[in-house]
Write a protein that holds these residues in place. Structure first.
Motif, PDB file in Angstrom:
ATOM      1  N   GLN A  90      -8.436  -0.914  -0.732  1.00 14.32           N
ATOM      2  CA  GLN A  90      -9.619  -0.937   0.125  1.00 14.32           C
ATOM      3  C   GLN A  90     -10.207  -2.339   0.288  1.00 14.32           C
ATOM      4  OE1 GLN A  90     -12.416   1.973  -1.346  1.00 14.32           O
ATOM      5  NE2 GLN A  90     -10.951   3.674  -1.138  1.00 14.32           N
ATOM      6  N   ARG A  91      -9.944  -3.217  -0.645  1.00 19.80           N
ATOM      7  CA  ARG A  91     -10.423  -4.598  -0.534  1.00 19.80           C
ATOM      8  C   ARG A  91      -9.336  -5.444   0.119  1.00 19.80           C
ATOM      9  NH1 ARG A  91     -13.281  -7.839  -5.471  1.00 19.80           N
ATOM     10  NH2 ARG A  91     -14.886  -6.301  -4.961  1.00 19.80           N
ATOM     11  N   ALA A  92      -9.622  -5.996   1.298  1.00 20.90           N
ATOM     12  CA  ALA A  92      -8.655  -6.794   2.054  1.00 20.90           C
ATOM     13  C   ALA A  92      -8.765  -8.261   1.638  1.00 20.90           C
ATOM     14  CB  ALA A  92      -8.899  -6.641   3.545  1.00 20.90           C
ATOM     15  N   HIS A  93      -7.718  -8.785   1.032  1.00 20.81           N
ATOM     16  CA  HIS A  93      -7.694 -10.172   0.579  1.00 20.81           C
ATOM     17  C   HIS A  93      -7.024 -11.043   1.635  1.00 20.81           C
ATOM     18  CE1 HIS A  93      -8.827  -9.073  -3.592  1.00 20.81           C
ATOM     19  NE2 HIS A  93      -8.151  -7.963  -3.329  1.00 20.81           N
ATOM     20  N   HIS A 113      -1.517 -14.496  10.548  1.00 20.59           N
ATOM     21  CA  HIS A 113      -0.127 -14.171  10.207  1.00 20.59           C
ATOM     22  C   HIS A 113      -0.096 -12.862   9.401  1.00 20.59           C
ATOM     23  CE1 HIS A 113       1.509 -18.243  11.252  1.00 20.59           C
ATOM     24  NE2 HIS A 113       0.230 -18.559  11.078  1.00 20.59           N
ATOM     25  N   LEU A 114       0.584 -11.859   9.952  1.00 18.63           N
ATOM     26  CA  LEU A 114       0.704 -10.559   9.277  1.00 18.63           C
ATOM     27  C   LEU A 114       2.067 -10.430   8.618  1.00 18.63           C
ATOM     28  CD1 LEU A 114      -1.042  -8.224  11.890  1.00 18.63           C
ATOM     29  CD2 LEU A 114      -2.035  -9.452   9.942  1.00 18.63           C
ATOM     30  N   ALA A 115       2.117  -9.671   7.537  1.00 23.06           N
ATOM     31  CA  ALA A 115       3.304  -9.628   6.674  1.00 23.06           C
ATOM     32  C   ALA A 115       4.357  -8.660   7.184  1.00 23.06           C
ATOM     33  CB  ALA A 115       2.897  -9.246   5.251  1.00 23.06           C
ATOM     34  N   GLY A 116       5.623  -9.057   7.005  1.00 23.06           N
ATOM     35  CA  GLY A 116       6.745  -8.164   7.262  1.00 23.06           C
ATOM     36  C   GLY A 116       7.041  -7.323   6.034  1.00 23.06           C
ATOM     37  N   THR A 117       8.025  -6.458   6.144  1.00 20.86           N
ATOM     38  CA  THR A 117       8.400  -5.596   5.021  1.00 20.86           C
ATOM     39  C   THR A 117       8.796  -6.439   3.810  1.00 20.86           C
ATOM     40  OG1 THR A 117       9.223  -3.936   6.562  1.00 20.86           O
ATOM     41  CG2 THR A 117       9.943  -3.746   4.282  1.00 20.86           C
ATOM     42  N   GLY A 118       8.190  -6.155   2.670  1.00 22.58           N
ATOM     43  CA  GLY A 118       8.527  -6.857   1.428  1.00 22.58           C
ATOM     44  C   GLY A 118       7.846  -8.192   1.238  1.00 22.58           C
ATOM     45  N   ASP A 119       6.954  -8.592   2.172  1.00 24.83           N
ATOM     46  CA  ASP A 119       6.284  -9.895   2.076  1.00 24.83           C
ATOM     47  C   ASP A 119       4.967  -9.744   1.313  1.00 24.83           C
ATOM     48  OD1 ASP A 119       5.308 -12.426   2.387  1.00 24.83           O
ATOM     49  OD2 ASP A 119       5.421 -12.469   4.572  1.00 24.83           O
ATOM     50  N   HIS A 120       5.058  -9.822  -0.009  1.00 24.11           N
ATOM     51  CA  HIS A 120       3.888  -9.659  -0.879  1.00 24.11           C
ATOM     52  C   HIS A 120       3.215 -11.008  -1.140  1.00 24.11           C
ATOM     53  CE1 HIS A 120       4.872  -5.439  -2.262  1.00 24.11           C
ATOM     54  NE2 HIS A 120       6.024  -5.821  -1.729  1.00 24.11           N
ATOM     55  N   LEU A 144      -3.247 -12.629   5.840  1.00 19.82           N
ATOM     56  CA  LEU A 144      -3.885 -11.390   5.390  1.00 19.82           C
ATOM     57  C   LEU A 144      -2.903 -10.575   4.561  1.00 19.82           C
ATOM     58  CD1 LEU A 144      -6.213  -9.294   5.486  1.00 19.82           C
ATOM     59  CD2 LEU A 144      -5.242  -8.478   7.660  1.00 19.82           C
ATOM     60  N   GLU A 145      -3.354 -10.132   3.398  1.00 22.11           N
ATOM     61  CA  GLU A 145      -2.514  -9.282   2.540  1.00 22.11           C
ATOM     62  C   GLU A 145      -2.452  -7.875   3.106  1.00 22.11           C
ATOM     63  OE1 GLU A 145      -0.065  -9.346   0.151  1.00 22.11           O
ATOM     64  OE2 GLU A 145      -1.336  -9.846  -1.557  1.00 22.11           O
ATOM     65  N   ASN A 146      -1.230  -7.360   3.288  1.00 21.76           N
ATOM     66  CA  ASN A 146      -1.063  -5.997   3.786  1.00 21.76           C
ATOM     67  C   ASN A 146      -1.560  -4.950   2.790  1.00 21.76           C
ATOM     68  OD1 ASN A 146       0.137  -6.763   6.159  1.00 21.76           O
ATOM     69  ND2 ASN A 146       1.965  -5.508   5.871  1.00 21.76           N
ATOM     70  N   PRO A 147      -2.134  -3.854   3.248  1.00 21.05           N
ATOM     71  CA  PRO A 147      -2.362  -2.720   2.343  1.00 21.05           C
ATOM     72  C   PRO A 147      -1.035  -2.272   1.737  1.00 21.05           C
ATOM     73  CG  PRO A 147      -3.475  -2.380   4.441  1.00 21.05           C
ATOM     74  CD  PRO A 147      -2.586  -3.582   4.618  1.00 21.05           C
ATOM     75  N   PHE A 148      -1.047  -1.845   0.490  1.00 13.07           N
ATOM     76  CA  PHE A 148       0.127  -1.383  -0.255  1.00 13.07           C
ATOM     77  C   PHE A 148       1.040  -2.542  -0.689  1.00 13.07           C
ATOM     78  CE2 PHE A 148      -1.100   2.053   2.619  1.00 13.07           C
ATOM     79  CZ  PHE A 148      -1.264   3.114   1.726  1.00 13.07           C
ATOM     80  N   ARG A 159       7.705  -1.913  -5.952  1.00 12.08           N
ATOM     81  CA  ARG A 159       7.989  -2.898  -4.894  1.00 12.08           C
ATOM     82  C   ARG A 159       7.356  -2.458  -3.563  1.00 12.08           C
ATOM     83  NH1 ARG A 159      12.432  -2.304  -7.943  1.00 12.08           N
ATOM     84  NH2 ARG A 159      13.329  -0.804  -6.507  1.00 12.08           N
ATOM     85  N   SER A 160       8.169  -2.423  -2.492  1.00 10.98           N
ATOM     86  CA  SER A 160       7.626  -2.094  -1.167  1.00 10.98           C
ATOM     87  C   SER A 160       7.853  -0.641  -0.787  1.00 10.98           C
ATOM     88  CB  SER A 160       8.278  -3.001  -0.109  1.00 10.98           C
ATOM     89  OG  SER A 160       8.196  -4.346  -0.481  1.00 10.98           O
TER      90      SER A 160
END
Length: 569
Positions: A90-93, A113-120, A144-148, A159-160
């Protein structure tokens, strides 16, 4: 366009699995489907996030080459769908990198810049995209860090591997609203023009986010397309899904079939139907184009079947044992027998295997009638015959075949001392000998190679996604429907200025197939699509500079066309 073999091999060696717990709660899916109708309308979605939405900056640091900020805010989705976002997500970093000095006072470009699959976490996007853009063109970046993912990943998630299908819709809903929060924050701090980009899944999330900003916005989606349905049903990632689990849940819980399936629509249904018609029509035309010899053969067959049309003929099908070279005489209206002209040969087209089985079956019946086969009563014999023909497993047939294959001169049937079961096994041998190996596709080959390794056990899957079409199973149709419902770009508003869109795709992308789905240029008229001659994986590794060049070019377009949200004459 051929699919990349590297994509197939790379995906086959990854152990990450998706949707390991199933579809998700039916109630959560219902709420997400209804909320999608809200966020798909730009004006309604934009009003969900106020201009002064609270954002907390936790770190501000001046480095030698840039200014670094870190912060967080609560995802707006929790406000509208309480309980649907895991507490840790719930907290968006986010992290921000800005130039130490802007080259132009009234132009401070920033790209999200939004993350692709596996981009933690932040490090990958920061080093591959944000810092080079900052150095080469003075374009600031927000990560922006993706949820999950990363700091927002649930503790029981490996992992993802998203647990539920619904999780990816929660992720999308969060990112759409969170992007609005960050765009507002940029405007409050005098930053702009603004843009958004991402690779693979991040590219599609960037496309969704761009649909709801009511001002000019640079958009550069890389290695994505118009919907996520093809990714999970046709791409190589489809092999990472437990389809048996999803089908079992779908069939066992009436909420999925009776309620949720009626809330979704396969967007490209008309397109697919038209394509199928074109293919079928083309095949029919090819079939109709025959050689002169084939036409003469057909005419001879038609002539041989002609008879006097004034005679009444009984054409009702009867299950009788008849001579295959003749047609029985029939009664006319007066009760007299009518001969149907000359003897008419009945032409039955059968495969070699079926013809051999029929021949052996007839020989069995003759042996039974002449009582040359010892054993049980005729009823019991018939029962054994049926069981032998239809119940014997492939393993049994192979076992008997391996035992007797060296004796090539032994007859398939024995008239003395044999049983019906022995004769039926002989029929099985014919099937086994005549059976030809099937040619495997590259995806099937790599999948078989991977699963044949000693530490991998066969799961006995009922659904092999590489061998069936998504239309063949109801659960797969449901997956296509919900993916189109929540991710197809035609279900969302068209971005404010499509001339600021440059999409970059891989020609041989096996992760994101483009067949059988709507084209980006048709959904967003004015958008530009460029291609790199590579697959998904090789494009990610080798063509980062192409992605950055497109981002820089799109910002230059925005700079020449718009200023402070107003069109430059």
């Amino acid at each position: 366009m051929s699919a990349s073999r590297l994509d197939a091999v790379y995906r086959s060696i990854l152990i990450t699995k998706f949707f390991t717990k199933g579809w998700g709660k039916p109630e959560n899916l219902r709420r997400l489907f209804e909320f999608r109708k809200v966020v798909s309308k730009r004006e309604e979605c934009f009003n969900l996030v106020e201009r002064n939405y609270p954002v907390t900056i936790t770190k501000e640091q001046n480095l030698s080459d840039c200014k670094l900020l870190e912060g967080y805010f609560l995802t707006p989705l929790e406000r509208y769908l309480p309980g649907i976002v895991p507490k840790i997500a719930q907290r968006a970093h986010f992290q921000v990198l800005l130039p130490v000095h802007w080259s132009e006072r009234d132009c401070k470009p920033v790209c999200l810049h939004l993350a692709g699959t596996g981009d933690h976490y932040f490090w990958r996007r920061r080093n591959l995209m944000v810092k080079p853009l900052l150095k080469e063109a003075g374009i600031g970046g927000i990560i922006l860090e993706n949820p999950f993912y990363g700091l927002r990943k649930p503790t029981d998630q490996i992992r993802s591997s998203l647990h539920n299908v619904s999780d990816i819709f929660v992720m999308g809903g969060c990112l759409i609203l969170e992007s609005l929060v960050l765009f507002h924050w940029c405007e409050r701090n005098g930053l702009g023009p603004l843009g958004v980009t991402g690779l693979s899944m991040g590219g599609h999330m960037a496309s969704l986010a761009a649909t709801n900003w009511p001002k000019p916005l640079v958009l550069v989606p890389c290695l994505s397309w118009s919907t996520a349905s093809a990714v999970f049903l046709q791409g190589v990632m489809s092999h990472s899904i437990n389809w048996d689990l999803l089908e079992d849940q779908y069939l066992s819980d009436g909420a999925y079939r009776e309620k949720l399936s009626k809330m979704v629509t396969i967007v490209d249904e008309a397109f697919l139907a038209g394509k199928k018609f074109a293919r079928t029509y083309s095949e029919k035309v090819e079939t109709d184009t025959q050689t002169t010899a084939q036409k003469e053969k057909q005419e001879n067959l038609i002539n041989s079947l002609k008879y006097d049309s004034n005679k009444n003929v009984d054409i009702t099908y009867k299950e009788t044992n008849v001579d295959t070279n003749l047609i029985n005489k029939n009664d006319d209206a007066n009760g007299s027998k009518v001969e149907l002209g000359p003897k008419v040969p009945v032409r039955v087209v059968k495969s070699e295997e079926v013809s051999e089985i029929d021949k052996l079956t007839e020989e069995l019946k003759i042996l039974l009638s002449e009582k040359k086969i010892k054993g049980e009563t005729s009823d019991e014999q018939e029962k054994i015959l049926n069981e032998s023909l239809f119940v014997n497993t492939e393993a049994d047939i192979k076992k008997n075949l391996n035992n007797d294959i060296s004796n090539k001169e032994s007859p398939p049937l024995q008239t003395s001392g044999s049983t019906i079961t022995d004769s039926a096994i002989a029929i099985g041998k014919v099937n086994e000998i005549e059976k030809k190996p099937e040619k495997k596709s590259w995806n099937e080959f790599t999948s078989d190679l991977w699963t044949s390794l000693p530490f991998i056990k066969s799961s006995g899957k009922k659904i092999d996604i590489s061998k069936i079409h998504w239309r063949d199973r109801e659960a797969l149709q449901f997956m296509r429907g919900i993916m189109d419902e929540c991710t197809h770009l035609s279900n969302f508003s068209v971005p404010y200025d499509t001339s600021l869109i440059i999409a970059v795709c891989a020609k041989h992308d096996a992760y994101v197939p483009r067949e059988d789905v709507g084209r980006l240029e048709d959904i967003w008229p004015g958008a530009e699509v460029r291609y790199v001659d590579a697959g998904h994986v090789s494009a990610y590794i080798l063509h980062q500079s192409v992605f950055r060049a497109c981002i820089k070019e799109a910002f230059e377009r925005s700079k020449k066309k718009w200023k402070d949200g107003k069109h430059i004459e």
